[in-house]
Scaffold this active site. Sequence first.
Site, PDB file in Angstrom:
ATOM      1  CB  CYS A 168      -0.973  -0.039   1.172  1.00  0.00           C
ATOM      2  SG  CYS A 168      -2.381   1.075   0.979  1.00  0.00           S
ATOM      3  CG  HIS A 219      -3.752  -3.581   3.435  1.00  0.00           C
ATOM      4  ND1 HIS A 219      -2.619  -3.223   4.134  1.00  0.00           N
ATOM      5  CD2 HIS A 219      -4.241  -2.436   2.897  1.00  0.00           C
ATOM      6  CE1 HIS A 219      -2.440  -1.919   4.022  1.00  0.00           C
ATOM      7  NE2 HIS A 219      -3.410  -1.421   3.277  1.00  0.00           N
TER       8      HIS A 219
END
Length: 512
Positions: A349, A448
């Site tokens: 991310c 994630h």
Amino acid sequence: MKERNDPAGARTAPAEKGRRARCIMVQGTMSGAGKSLLCAALCRIFRQDGLRCAPFKSQNMALNSAVTRDGLEMGRAQAVQAAAAGVEPDVRMNPVLLKPSSDVGSQVIVMGQVRGQMPAREYFRYKKQLLPEILAAYESLAAEYDVIVIEGAGSPAEINLKADDIVNMGLAKRVDAPVLLAGDIDRGGVFAQLYGTVALLEPEERARIKGLVINKFRGDGEILRPGLAPLEQKTGIPVVGVVPYVRVEIDDEDSLAPGLDQTRVHKPLDVAVIRLPRISNFTDFAPLEQHPLVGVRYVTGAQVLGTPDAVILPGTKSTLSDLLWLRQSGLEATLLKLAAAGTPVLGICGGYQMLGRTIADPDGAEGEAGAVLRGLGLLPADTLFRPEKTRTRVKGTALAGPFAGAALEGYEIHMGRTETDGGEPFCRLEDGRADGCAAGSVYGTYLHGLFDTGEATARLADALCRRKGIRPAGPEAVPLSHAAFQEREFDRLAAAVRGALDMEAIYRMMED
């Protein structure tokens, strides 16, 4: 309607259709008193007792979040508690989520959607407007479930914050909830914690506390026992349990202490996670820690990074400011040297965005409008921030390097879009889209939870073993999926808490 006996002896029965759910609220003497895990344990206990249970926390402040199946964002703790209860996470369980973006401001997320950035003082004035949405979320859950387990925040005795309270006693009054007050004996001074908290409350607030809980106890119970009766006499409230310090591996939003470097775990493989100032979703790495050969440590300085076998740049709530911190701390230069030597570097991310060439913020989504920062330049990628936030659950298959072939299942939570013009995709998503980028031994992804299935963990560990010249773990050492591992831990936690709490008394509190 037939009743049944639960293992603790309390008689329970599912709620009749149309009956509003019973509830119990857990408040704490301070942040970190163990409220989240106690609520998770109660959710699992009620599930074991045949009741349909939902967690609820009206307002949560955390950088660890989760994405629901319908693409909405909520606090990670309530998603974990929902899993303990055996139900699907729902934003109604955490209608307000605050994600700190600075020391004095947060991104405000209401019913899973971003409402904007607010400094603390502005939010304090604004929060009373959220009460109708909070109560509507609670009442809709109460109409569907048998029991609601409510978690407070911080302490109900924060007298500077009691005006227009929407998360502790203010909420308890509005939903008519009995309260368990938990104190943390592990930090010391638990009698003062509990007595002082009760003493600072108004009489009608004290009357809501039906039981005291001493949490995280380790030691000889006979030494503690002489203090319980005087505490009950001074507060007028019974102690309903002394909960032992339980070592369970359950995702915790507050378990990573800020600013502290962790020393190397004595396992053959050393994986260093950069502990960014605004690190988010660090629960991504819990499955790595389960592998018998992988030691995971969190570092904040170049001097303690050393020469790990792999480095991970995690997610962050403030990519631009954390990138500047990385540069100013000397960690950027150290990372570049490690990457040049072939050490695997993985960015997730915000960490993925940092590994690229540039990050641009034309609209001021994270800070000053028009800001453009140079990234580490390890991936042929450029990121452009936009105010819109991506929130989605995804599945896919890894394509790059040691991860290739691993089945992945996780979620995306990010602002910005990253374009690549070289390298190869990190993975292919179920809908056909490519995600991330890989170049040499550097990998980046928006996904994630990529270690949750256990397959990426096993492949990375085997590759690091080969690179280091040590024997890989056998098939019997392949980690459980994160979901299966958490199920086992929920049962362990519930057994310890059920054995420590007077569950018959808790059931009576909810009925009364």
